[in-house]
Design a protein around this motif. Structure first.
Motif, PDB file in Angstrom:
ATOM      1  N   LEU A 327       0.808  -1.212   0.000  1.00  0.00           N
ATOM      2  CA  LEU A 327       0.000   0.000   0.000  1.00  0.00           C
ATOM      3  C   LEU A 327       0.845   1.268   0.000  1.00  0.00           C
ATOM      4  CD1 LEU A 327      -2.957  -0.899   2.390  1.00  0.00           C
ATOM      5  CD2 LEU A 327      -3.032  -0.521  -0.075  1.00  0.00           C
ATOM      6  N   ALA A 328       1.879   1.247   0.845  1.00  0.00           N
ATOM      7  CA  ALA A 328       2.738   2.433   0.938  1.00  0.00           C
ATOM      8  C   ALA A 328       3.406   2.719  -0.401  1.00  0.00           C
ATOM      9  CB  ALA A 328       3.780   2.234   2.029  1.00  0.00           C
ATOM     10  N   GLU A 329       3.813   1.633  -1.076  1.00  0.00           N
ATOM     11  CA  GLU A 329       4.488   1.798  -2.362  1.00  0.00           C
ATOM     12  C   GLU A 329       3.525   2.334  -3.418  1.00  0.00           C
ATOM     13  OE1 GLU A 329       6.776  -1.010  -5.670  1.00  0.00           O
ATOM     14  OE2 GLU A 329       6.291  -1.797  -3.684  1.00  0.00           O
ATOM     15  N   LEU A 330       2.263   1.892  -3.323  1.00  0.00           N
ATOM     16  CA  LEU A 330       1.296   2.301  -4.325  1.00  0.00           C
ATOM     17  C   LEU A 330       0.751   3.697  -4.087  1.00  0.00           C
ATOM     18  CD1 LEU A 330      -0.773  -0.991  -4.656  1.00  0.00           C
ATOM     19  CD2 LEU A 330       0.881  -0.081  -6.292  1.00  0.00           C
ATOM     20  N   LYS A 331       0.849   4.196  -2.849  1.00  0.00           N
ATOM     21  CA  LYS A 331       0.261   5.493  -2.531  1.00  0.00           C
ATOM     22  C   LYS A 331       0.839   6.601  -3.403  1.00  0.00           C
ATOM     23  CE  LYS A 331      -0.833   8.500   1.346  1.00  0.00           C
ATOM     24  NZ  LYS A 331      -2.234   8.645   0.910  1.00  0.00           N
ATOM     25  N   HIS A 332       2.152   6.567  -3.564  1.00  0.00           N
ATOM     26  CA  HIS A 332       2.800   7.586  -4.377  1.00  0.00           C
ATOM     27  C   HIS A 332       2.335   7.501  -5.822  1.00  0.00           C
ATOM     28  CE1 HIS A 332       5.813  10.377  -5.779  1.00  0.00           C
ATOM     29  NE2 HIS A 332       6.302   9.458  -6.621  1.00  0.00           N
ATOM     30  N   LEU A 333       2.240   6.250  -6.308  1.00  0.00           N
ATOM     31  CA  LEU A 333       1.790   6.083  -7.692  1.00  0.00           C
ATOM     32  C   LEU A 333       0.351   6.535  -7.863  1.00  0.00           C
ATOM     33  CD1 LEU A 333       3.314   2.548  -8.448  1.00  0.00           C
ATOM     34  CD2 LEU A 333       4.149   4.761  -9.249  1.00  0.00           C
ATOM     35  N   GLU A 334      -0.464   6.339  -6.824  1.00  0.00           N
ATOM     36  CA  GLU A 334      -1.877   6.745  -6.903  1.00  0.00           C
ATOM     37  C   GLU A 334      -1.992   8.270  -7.006  1.00  0.00           C
ATOM     38  OE1 GLU A 334      -3.970   5.179  -3.615  1.00  0.00           O
ATOM     39  OE2 GLU A 334      -3.995   3.121  -4.383  1.00  0.00           O
ATOM     40  N   ASP A 335      -1.153   8.990  -6.249  1.00  0.00           N
ATOM     41  CA  ASP A 335      -1.203  10.452  -6.306  1.00  0.00           C
ATOM     42  C   ASP A 335      -0.882  10.949  -7.714  1.00  0.00           C
ATOM     43  OD1 ASP A 335      -1.885  10.537  -3.671  1.00  0.00           O
ATOM     44  OD2 ASP A 335       0.184  10.807  -2.961  1.00  0.00           O
ATOM     45  N   GLN A 336       0.171  10.362  -8.298  1.00  0.00           N
ATOM     46  CA  GLN A 336       0.520  10.757  -9.662  1.00  0.00           C
ATOM     47  C   GLN A 336      -0.604  10.400 -10.652  1.00  0.00           C
ATOM     48  OE1 GLN A 336       4.277   8.865 -10.467  1.00  0.00           O
ATOM     49  NE2 GLN A 336       5.470  10.498  -9.475  1.00  0.00           N
ATOM     50  N   SER A 337      -1.140   9.177 -10.467  1.00  0.00           N
ATOM     51  CA  SER A 337      -2.208   8.742 -11.384  1.00  0.00           C
ATOM     52  C   SER A 337      -3.438   9.615 -11.242  1.00  0.00           C
ATOM     53  CB  SER A 337      -2.580   7.278 -11.103  1.00  0.00           C
ATOM     54  OG  SER A 337      -1.466   6.440 -11.282  1.00  0.00           O
ATOM     55  N   ARG A 338      -3.735  10.072 -10.033  1.00  0.00           N
ATOM     56  CA  ARG A 338      -4.912  10.891  -9.818  1.00  0.00           C
ATOM     57  C   ARG A 338      -4.837  12.189 -10.609  1.00  0.00           C
ATOM     58  NH1 ARG A 338      -4.496  11.088  -4.828  1.00  0.00           N
ATOM     59  NH2 ARG A 338      -5.705   9.219  -4.358  1.00  0.00           N
ATOM     60  N   ARG A 339      -3.647  12.784 -10.595  1.00  0.00           N
ATOM     61  CA  ARG A 339      -3.499  14.042 -11.337  1.00  0.00           C
ATOM     62  C   ARG A 339      -3.680  13.822 -12.840  1.00  0.00           C
ATOM     63  NH1 ARG A 339       0.692  14.757  -7.491  1.00  0.00           N
ATOM     64  NH2 ARG A 339       2.223  13.979  -8.994  1.00  0.00           N
ATOM     65  N   VAL A 340      -3.080  12.731 -13.316  1.00  0.00           N
ATOM     66  CA  VAL A 340      -3.207  12.443 -14.745  1.00  0.00           C
ATOM     67  C   VAL A 340      -4.672  12.141 -15.106  1.00  0.00           C
ATOM     68  CG1 VAL A 340      -2.549  10.851 -16.577  1.00  0.00           C
ATOM     69  CG2 VAL A 340      -0.839  11.624 -14.918  1.00  0.00           C
ATOM     70  N   LEU A 341      -5.330  11.348 -14.227  1.00  0.00           N
ATOM     71  CA  LEU A 341      -6.723  10.996 -14.483  1.00  0.00           C
ATOM     72  C   LEU A 341      -7.633  12.222 -14.472  1.00  0.00           C
ATOM     73  CD1 LEU A 341      -7.108   7.704 -12.420  1.00  0.00           C
ATOM     74  CD2 LEU A 341      -7.189   7.935 -14.902  1.00  0.00           C
ATOM     75  N   GLN A 342      -7.329  13.182 -13.602  1.00  0.00           N
ATOM     76  CA  GLN A 342      -8.144  14.382 -13.540  1.00  0.00           C
ATOM     77  C   GLN A 342      -8.071  15.153 -14.855  1.00  0.00           C
ATOM     78  OE1 GLN A 342      -7.240  16.840 -10.176  1.00  0.00           O
ATOM     79  NE2 GLN A 342      -8.900  18.298 -10.584  1.00  0.00           N
ATOM     80  N   GLU A 343      -6.844  15.244 -15.387  1.00  0.00           N
ATOM     81  CA  GLU A 343      -6.688  15.942 -16.668  1.00  0.00           C
ATOM     82  C   GLU A 343      -7.440  15.202 -17.783  1.00  0.00           C
ATOM     83  OE1 GLU A 343      -2.555  16.223 -17.318  1.00  0.00           O
ATOM     84  OE2 GLU A 343      -2.163  17.628 -15.649  1.00  0.00           O
ATOM     85  N   LEU A 344      -7.258  13.870 -17.792  1.00  0.00           N
ATOM     86  CA  LEU A 344      -7.948  13.092 -18.829  1.00  0.00           C
ATOM     87  C   LEU A 344      -9.463  13.172 -18.674  1.00  0.00           C
ATOM     88  CD1 LEU A 344      -5.693   9.884 -18.888  1.00  0.00           C
ATOM     89  CD2 LEU A 344      -5.779  11.704 -20.590  1.00  0.00           C
ATOM     90  N   ASN A 345      -9.938  13.210 -17.427  1.00  0.00           N
ATOM     91  CA  ASN A 345     -11.381  13.280 -17.174  1.00  0.00           C
ATOM     92  C   ASN A 345     -11.970  14.573 -17.719  1.00  0.00           C
ATOM     93  OD1 ASN A 345     -13.825  12.281 -16.035  1.00  0.00           O
ATOM     94  ND2 ASN A 345     -13.576  13.719 -14.352  1.00  0.00           N
ATOM     95  N   GLU A 346     -11.243  15.662 -17.532  1.00  0.00           N
ATOM     96  CA  GLU A 346     -11.719  16.946 -18.048  1.00  0.00           C
ATOM     97  C   GLU A 346     -11.812  16.909 -19.566  1.00  0.00           C
ATOM     98  OE1 GLU A 346      -9.006  19.787 -16.494  1.00  0.00           O
ATOM     99  OE2 GLU A 346      -9.814  19.710 -14.432  1.00  0.00           O
ATOM    100  N   GLN A 347     -10.778  16.316 -20.203  1.00  0.00           N
ATOM    101  CA  GLN A 347     -10.813  16.200 -21.663  1.00  0.00           C
ATOM    102  C   GLN A 347     -11.986  15.301 -22.119  1.00  0.00           C
ATOM    103  OE1 GLN A 347      -7.002  14.808 -22.968  1.00  0.00           O
ATOM    104  NE2 GLN A 347      -5.868  16.538 -22.066  1.00  0.00           N
ATOM    105  N   LEU A 348     -12.194  14.215 -21.357  1.00  0.00           N
ATOM    106  CA  LEU A 348     -13.268  13.288 -21.722  1.00  0.00           C
ATOM    107  C   LEU A 348     -14.643  13.943 -21.585  1.00  0.00           C
ATOM    108  CD1 LEU A 348     -14.093  10.415 -22.527  1.00  0.00           C
ATOM    109  CD2 LEU A 348     -14.085   9.801 -20.094  1.00  0.00           C
TER     110      LEU A 348
END
Length: 619
Positions: A327-348
């Motif tokens: 979980l700890a290892e994935l937390k950092h990746l989740e934060d990065q993914s969230r930002r990318v997903l937010q941008e993609l969501n706006e475009q979608l």
């Protein structure tokens, strides 16, 4: 180094503890499952054995009172007092044979006080009871003591199993003999042989004489002592049986029954749950043997299921621990993914909005096209109906000359008959005048019938399908076409097989079809030497096949494929628009049928196929 060694030892001891707990848990599960399974089997067994006992009692009770009823028959009493000659004995044999057939018993016979059989229902069989002495049978001995005798045994003559009832025949208090009936119990095994359990019935000596397992028949559940063996031999109860002992060992007794092991002749051992119930009125012990093998298989399956559950639980715990580390290892990746997903969501969202607008416009256009198509289909339907109606009117117009002649003839006759009637009445000849008036009435009915058919033919149809008699449709069409048929000197033959063929159709539209096809046939034979038309109808499966044959010039090969096309006609100008067969084909398709054409040197053939009325519910 010491810490690593300690951890290794602790891991081994943990595995040993886990395995020990798992074994103890599985043992407990096995015990509980086995005990519950036995209890359930016992409950089912109690119900089954009670049903079996009730069935046996019903079989015995059905015939229990019959010997006593026969013993009161004065014919049997008089016969024991005075047997008489051969004719009298034969008459009694026939009497007992009749009773045996009516009561559906195996045998019925009469014995004197010495045990000699003097009359029997099987007197005509190869080995009858007549002349045989059965005084050694316990049922006879019980009857001679004044009681109802009961006994089960193999017949010494027939070697067939049976249950015997005997009752004393008295004159006042004196016992003259006994009347005996034997009932067949083979049906008991047949009716209960389909059950998974083994049913068996034993006598007081534990000899099995009824069982759904034929290999156990006439075996014993325990070793017989010499006294019991001598008694069985003396009564000839089982004359052809060796009375072997089944190899049964008791495993454990329970309040609801007993678990036993049975060693078969093949060397295999089977385990059964044995339950029993006494039938004191017959001296029987009824047992049910339920195989425990399915229960043991269920215990194994439950153990496998529980063991699998424990292992899965252990694996889930290990995976849960591993997940926490990840979980700890994935937390950092989740934060990065969230930002990318937010941008993609706006475009979608932007693209979805644009696409939604396009789909809404496309949907409106599609709805408009659908509505336009519905309007066009409605216009086409109305046009088709008007076209059918126009074809009817055209047909009536073509036949107007014949119809006019058909009406003018009766009118002229009516005028003649009315003049005659007036003159006859003036001369006082009332009977002849009445005859003329009757002829006028018949001609008026004829004209009215033609008018009804013309009105029915010309009216617009709703198009609804119903049960329509074929002969009624043909009769209506002929009423309209009769003037044309007579005018052209056409020989018309109609063959309906069967005559009461009923179709699923619309009567008005089907009549239009018949009029069109007959009209075409009449046109086709015009000018021919042989002018003959045949209508042949028959049933084929769920369809009615109607053939229209004519002796005209036929249809050429190049025209045969086009005759159902709109505005195609081979008639001369002014005799048709080429829509008759097109409308006919359309009408038949709307009624679920079809039409095809064939041609030969002998004329044309049109074959119509429609659903029979017996398929209305399916349609």
């Amino acid at each position: 180094m010491r810490r690593t060694k300690f951890l290794a030892i602790r891991s081994v001891s943990g595995w040993a503890t886990t395995l020990s707990l798992m074994v103890l848990m599985l043992f407990g599960v096995s015990t509980i499952t086995y005990q519950k399974g036995l209890n359930k089997l016992s409950e089912v067994g109690v119900t089954r054995i009670e049903l079996f006992v009730t069935y046996l009692r019903g079989v015995l009770t059905k015939y229990e009172s019959l010997p006593e009823l026969l013993a009161r028959d004065k014919q049997l009493v008089n016969f024991l007092l005075n047997p008489g000659g051969r004719e009298r004995i034969e008459a009694l044999n026939k009497y007992l044979e009749t009773i045996n057939q009516i009561s559906n018993t195996a045998d019925t016979y009469l014995m004197d006080r010495d045990g000699l059989t003097i009359a029997a229902s099987n007197w005509q069989e190869e080995h009858p009871f007549v002349g045989r002495n059965f005084s050694y049978r316990p049922y006879f001995q019980q009857a001679m003591r004044g009681h109802l005798g009961r006994y089960f045994a193999l017949g010494t003559t027939s070697v067939k199993r049976g249950y015997y009832f005997a009752y004393p025949v008295r004159r006042e208090r004196e016992i003259l003999g006994a009347v005996v009936i034997k009932i067949n119990i083979d049906e008991v095994e047949k009716k209960w042989g389909y059950h998974d359990e083994i049913f068996l019935v034993t006598d007081p000596d534990n000899v099995i004489f009824i069982t759904t397992n034929q290999q156990w028949r006439f075996k014993t559940l325990g070793k017989l002592d010499s006294e019991a063996i001598d008694l069985i031999k003396k009564s000839k109860r089982y004359p052809i049986s060796e009375l072997e002992t089944l190899q049964i060992h008791i495993v454990k007794d329970y309040p609801f029954g007993r678990v036993i092991n049975f060693e078969g002749q093949d060397g295999n051992t089977r385990t059964y749950l044995q339950q029993s119930q006494l039938m004191p009125e017959a001296g029987w012990n009824v047992r049910i043997m339920t195989d425990i093998k399915p229960l043991r298989r269920k215990v194994i399956e439950v153990n496998i299921l529980v063991g699998t559950g424990i292992l899965l639980s252990y694996l889930l715990l290990a995976l849960f621990r591993q997940r926490q580390l990840r979980l700890a290892e994935l937390k950092h990746l989740e934060d990065q993914s969230r930002r990318v997903l937010q941008e993609l969501n706006e475009q979608l969202e932007t693209r979805v909005k644009e696409r939604t607008v396009e789909l809404v416009e496309a949907n409106k256009q599609l709805l408009k096209e659908i509505q336009d198509r519905k309007n066009t289909e409605e216009i086409l339907k109305r046009t088709r109906i008007e076209l059918v109606q126009a074809a009817k009117m055209a047909t009536l117009g073509q036949m107007s000359a014949g119809i006019n002649h058909e009406l003018n003839q009766p009118l002229a006759a009516i005028r003649s008959y009315s003049d005659n009637a007036r003159q006859l009445l003036g001369k006082g000849r009332t009977n002849e005048a009445a005859w003329n008036m009757a002829q006028i009435g018949e001609l008026t009915d004829r004209m009215a019938q033609l008018g009804v058919q013309l009105k029915e033919f010309s009216r617009k149809s709703s198009g609804e399908l119903d049960v329509v008699p074929l002969h009624s449709v043909i009769d209506g069409a002929l009423e309209i076409l009769n003037p044309t048929i007579r005018k052209n000197d056409v020989a018309l033959q109609i063959h309906l097989t069967p005559e009461n063929i009923e179709l699923i159709a619309n009567q008005v539209l089907l009549q239009q079809v018949v009029v069109n096809l007959l009209g075409n046939a009449i046109d086709a034979i015009e000018g021919c030497e042989t002018r003959q038309i045949e209508i042949i109808a028959s049933e084929k499966g769920d369809k009615a096949i109607i053939e229209f044959r004519d002796t005209g010039r036929g249809i050429t090969e190049k025209h045969l494929s086009r005759i159902f096309d709109p505005f195609f006609t081979t008639k001369s100008s002014g005799k048709g628009l080429g829509l008759g067969l097109t409308i006919t084909e359309r009408i038949l398709k709307e009624m679920g049928g079809d039409i095809r054409a064939e041609s030969s040197l002998k004329g044309s053939l049109f074959i119509v196929s429609l659903a029979l009325a017996k398929n209305k519910d399916e349609n």
